[in-house]
Design an enzyme around this catalytic site. Structure first.
Site, PDB file in Angstrom:
ATOM      1  N   THR B  71       2.982   5.337  -8.499  1.00 53.86           N
ATOM      2  CA  THR B  71       4.377   5.080  -8.832  1.00 53.86           C
ATOM      3  C   THR B  71       4.729   5.921 -10.055  1.00 53.86           C
ATOM      4  OG1 THR B  71       4.234   2.852  -7.910  1.00 53.86           O
ATOM      5  CG2 THR B  71       6.049   3.289  -9.441  1.00 53.86           C
ATOM      6  N   ASP B 182       8.487   5.624  -6.797  1.00 53.96           N
ATOM      7  CA  ASP B 182       9.255   6.218  -7.888  1.00 53.96           C
ATOM      8  C   ASP B 182       9.922   5.156  -8.733  1.00 53.96           C
ATOM      9  OD1 ASP B 182      11.127   5.695  -5.546  1.00 53.96           O
ATOM     10  OD2 ASP B 182      12.483   5.966  -7.231  1.00 53.96           O
ATOM     11  N   GLY B 324      12.561   1.405  -3.570  1.00 51.75           N
ATOM     12  CA  GLY B 324      11.694   2.431  -4.133  1.00 51.75           C
ATOM     13  C   GLY B 324      10.453   1.820  -4.746  1.00 51.75           C
ATOM     14  N   GLU B 325       9.909   2.451  -5.777  1.00 51.36           N
ATOM     15  CA  GLU B 325       8.708   2.008  -6.526  1.00 51.36           C
ATOM     16  C   GLU B 325       7.416   2.188  -5.731  1.00 51.36           C
ATOM     17  OE1 GLU B 325       9.025  -2.094  -7.620  1.00 51.36           O
ATOM     18  OE2 GLU B 325      10.847  -1.828  -8.798  1.00 51.36           O
ATOM     19  N   GLY B 326       7.542   2.365  -4.401  1.00 54.66           N
ATOM     20  CA  GLY B 326       6.372   2.372  -3.525  1.00 54.66           C
ATOM     21  C   GLY B 326       6.301   1.092  -2.695  1.00 54.66           C
TER      22      GLY B 326
END
Lengths: 359, 359
Positions: B71, B182, B324-326
């Site tokens: 991330t 991200d 997001g973030e994974g």
């Protein structure tokens, strides 16, 4: 005579005990979700799933620890019409494979930490393994191109056996979330007939290639389904009539598992086409059942979308699955569990000291 | 001057080391799959996924034990144009949330038994936590409506840092499967600009509402992206030029993680739109990279489908995610792992003594 007059106590009591999911808890769950450290709504269907589970369980801290997939097996007299790519003995052979933990559903259930309960609702031949719950109604249903697949009493019994499976597991401990699955050579044929009878859709549009049949067998399969429907004339407003005339024991059992889950306020994640036919029976018997059903995936079988649309369910996954057994349920259960963990484990903006949205 | 002349050794060596996945292993994996106790092809995309992993790893017994989600965080000068619903400090604040294990990606990574590696590629302000890998290029990129977001050297550095993250984790142990994620307030804006620049699609068709912006901010966001593209005129055939002019540090870092995985023969499951922009950069730098990328889900951001189609990737899930973030990567990794377990753990027809298909 109303439909329910003909049902016995277990089924009647179950149908009467089913309540709507609690909309207040669903709303409160979304409020909590909106205050977690993410943009509101950004986890999409995971947020919806958590809301559904909270509404079913009447809690904002839903547990998903005890996960059980009910894999119900039976044989089908209509198999003698040559509608499947596999010989009938595979139903019984696969039960050994389930007990040995080496079938698809076992692998995926282990992956998501779920238990598999295998039950014989009507397999041809004796199942001797102690790893199988025996609730056998007959050694296979009858060939529905020559008459009813089963008696009305047998149809009711198959549903009640499904309810019992859930009740017994509840007595053994607890079920936080359940899944359904099937094993039965030729069972896309009765499932197609059930879906055609109830939804009114044309058998030609519903029927698929099951385990992988060629064009000749496929065309024969459609003829067989149409013949069964024309001969037996199932009453679309009487799900028991449909089940008895053109259904199967595991289809009735799956309907029972779903009703049993709804009665016990357990979310039930259904697998593909055969589980969907069972769900259709359960839904027709009591439409409130819909609140408890989560559709794991969109099957390759064309009739599956028709029945899901009829009930009003939107599948979570579309991975071109068509195995059955509860394989899709396992993957769906995993997503439901993920959704509950989000609600239980993520920090709120306040807890994490993260700034909120500006506008 | 060829493109690669301007690249330094780490990036050049990586690009040169990437090989196609092995089609023989993919074919052998499908043969094994066809002999498992299920109708051939009945596990659909799970079978395809297992084949892909076997092709990448050159094995028929693919391991998925060590799972890492990278991330990557950075800030964006273009945030000052008012393109996001959240204030810029949220990027830094969320890093603490990641380190504390309370963000969405942490919950889903725990659920699938994956480790999260959080890296600062260019967050505004100092990150003091020992739980974060510091590979900071600058305190945020520059506002691309006023000039380049970063220098060409910085763009290359961001990619190399991503490659390093993978190499370092490989040196620490092993990575069987990786994911990307991200964090960066405003980063759908540079991602949209990157996708517009490379695919040639109109910014108006690519741009979405990110964390949830209103109509006014949405229209401004499109104007900002178009202004950045008109001013900087990124060369669509030079991915480094695109990244430096209108990209972001975490986008470059994600491209690097993907290239690093491809070099190390590790399947890499990408998250949504920002990871997709990174994948687009990686793919443009070396199209063989495509063999190593698995798209976890279809994001709500409209540009995501455009970039996936451009690369030729079909997402596994469609759950209306846009966090997001994974988070999507975690769910995707879980499906890939399931697919490998099917290949590793299911019985063959011979092993289980199950009868085969008749015709």
């Amino acid at each position: 005579m109303s439909l329910t007059d003909t049902l016995n106590d277990t089924l009647n009591d179950t149908l009467n005990a089913i309540e709507l999911a609690d909309k207040n808890f669903m709303g409160e769950a979304q409020k909590r979700s909106d205050n977690l450290t993410k943009p509101s709504g950004s986890l999409g269907r995971l947020e919806e799933l958590a809301n559904i589970v909270c509404g079913i369980k009447r809690t904002l801290k839903p547990k998903t620890e005890n996960k059980i997939i009910f894999t119900l097996a039976a044989d089908h007299g209509v198999a003698e019409e040559g509608v499947s790519a596999f010989p009938q003995e595979v139903t019984k052979e696969m039960i050994s494979n389930f007990v040995n933990g080496r079938a698809g559903v076992n692998v995926l259930a282990r992956h998501v930490n779920a238990k598999v309960v295998v039950a014989d609702l009507g397999v041809k031949g004796e199942i001797l393994s102690s790893g199988v719950v025996i609730k056998k109604i007959a050694h296979g249903s009858k060939n529905f191109t020559k008459g009813s697949a089963m008696t009305r009493e047998q149809a009711i019994k198959s549903i009640e056996y499904g309810i019992e499976l859930v009740d017994e597991e509840m007595n053994n401990g607890a079920i936080d979330i359940a899944g359904t699955g099937d094993m039965g050579i030729a069972n896309t044929t009765p499932s197609s007939a059930v879906v055609a009878a109830i939804t009114g859709a044309d058998a030609g549009k519903i029927t698929g290639r099951g385990t992988g049949i060629n064009n000749e067998i496929f065309n024969n399969k459609i003829r067989v389904i149409k013949k069964g429907l024309n001969l037996n004339k199932p009453n679309p407003d009487d799900a028991i009539d449909v089940l008895s005339k053109v259904g199967g024991f595991e289809i009735g059992g799956i309907a029972g598992v779903i009703l049993g889950c709804a009665k016990n306020k357990i979310p039930v994640v259904i697998d593909g086409f055969i589980s969907g036919a069972g769900a259709l029976i359960a839904y027709k018997l009591n439409p409130l059942t819909k609140d408890y059903i989560i559709a794991s995936h969109q099957s390759v079988e064309p009739g599956h979308k028709i029945l899901l649309d009829y009930i009003g369910l939107k599948p979570l996954l579309n991975l071109n699955l068509r195995l059955g057994e509860g394989t899709g349920s396992a993957l769906g259960i995993n997503l439901v569990e993920a959704s509950c963990k989000i609600l239980n484990e993520m920090a709120t903006f306040e807890e994490a000291d993260v700034s909120k949205k500006i506008n």
